[in-house]
Design a protein around this motif. Structure first.
Motif, PDB file in Angstrom:
ATOM      1  N   MET A   1     -54.685  69.816  25.112  1.00  0.00           N
ATOM      2  CA  MET A   1     -55.262  68.955  25.560  1.00  0.00           C
ATOM      3  C   MET A   1     -54.633  69.567  27.424  1.00  0.00           C
ATOM      4  N   TYR A   3     -52.259  71.651  27.898  1.00  0.00           N
ATOM      5  CA  TYR A   3     -51.794  72.784  28.109  1.00  0.00           C
ATOM      6  C   TYR A   3     -53.257  73.584  28.905  1.00  0.00           C
ATOM      7  N   GLN A   4     -54.483  72.954  28.652  1.00  0.00           N
ATOM      8  CA  GLN A   4     -55.653  73.689  29.014  1.00  0.00           C
ATOM      9  C   GLN A   4     -55.718  73.090  30.475  1.00  0.00           C
ATOM     10  N   PHE A   5     -55.748  72.037  30.814  1.00  0.00           N
ATOM     11  CA  PHE A   5     -55.341  71.626  31.915  1.00  0.00           C
ATOM     12  C   PHE A   5     -54.782  72.116  33.039  1.00  0.00           C
ATOM     13  N   TYR A   6     -53.401  72.176  32.982  1.00  0.00           N
ATOM     14  CA  TYR A   6     -52.320  73.226  33.256  1.00  0.00           C
ATOM     15  C   TYR A   6     -52.929  74.325  33.672  1.00  0.00           C
ATOM     16  N   LEU A   7     -53.790  75.572  32.615  1.00  0.00           N
ATOM     17  CA  LEU A   7     -54.112  76.922  32.458  1.00  0.00           C
ATOM     18  C   LEU A   7     -55.028  76.894  33.146  1.00  0.00           C
ATOM     19  N   CYS A   8     -55.739  75.920  33.155  1.00  0.00           N
ATOM     20  CA  CYS A   8     -57.212  75.778  34.283  1.00  0.00           C
ATOM     21  C   CYS A   8     -55.954  76.041  35.948  1.00  0.00           C
ATOM     22  N   SER A  11     -54.345  78.810  37.149  1.00  0.00           N
ATOM     23  CA  SER A  11     -55.856  80.004  37.688  1.00  0.00           C
ATOM     24  C   SER A  11     -56.125  80.094  38.509  1.00  0.00           C
TER      25      SER A  11
END
Length: 56
Positions: A1, A3-8, A11
């Motif tokens: 969860m 890493y998805q927040f940081y990736l989003c 971006s």
């Protein structure tokens, strides 16, 4: 969860920075073209004041 927040977030930040850079570049380009137009206009006005014999 996490890493998805940081990736989003990363971006979104990259898209925002690209938009800011392109906006700044367009503004600078517009200012530069206005300055060039103004200088060309002044040059033409100066050339019009010269006698015809000196223009050649």
């Amino acid at each position: 969860m996490g890493y998805q927040f940081y990736l989003c977030t990363g971006s979104i930040f990259a898209v925002w920075m690209t938009w800011v850079a392109l906006t700044f570049q367009a503004r600078e380009s517009s200012l530069l073209s206005r300055e060039v137009d103004e200088r060309l206009r002044k040059s033409v006005e100066l050339l019009d004041t010269l006698p015809g014999t000196l223009r050649r």
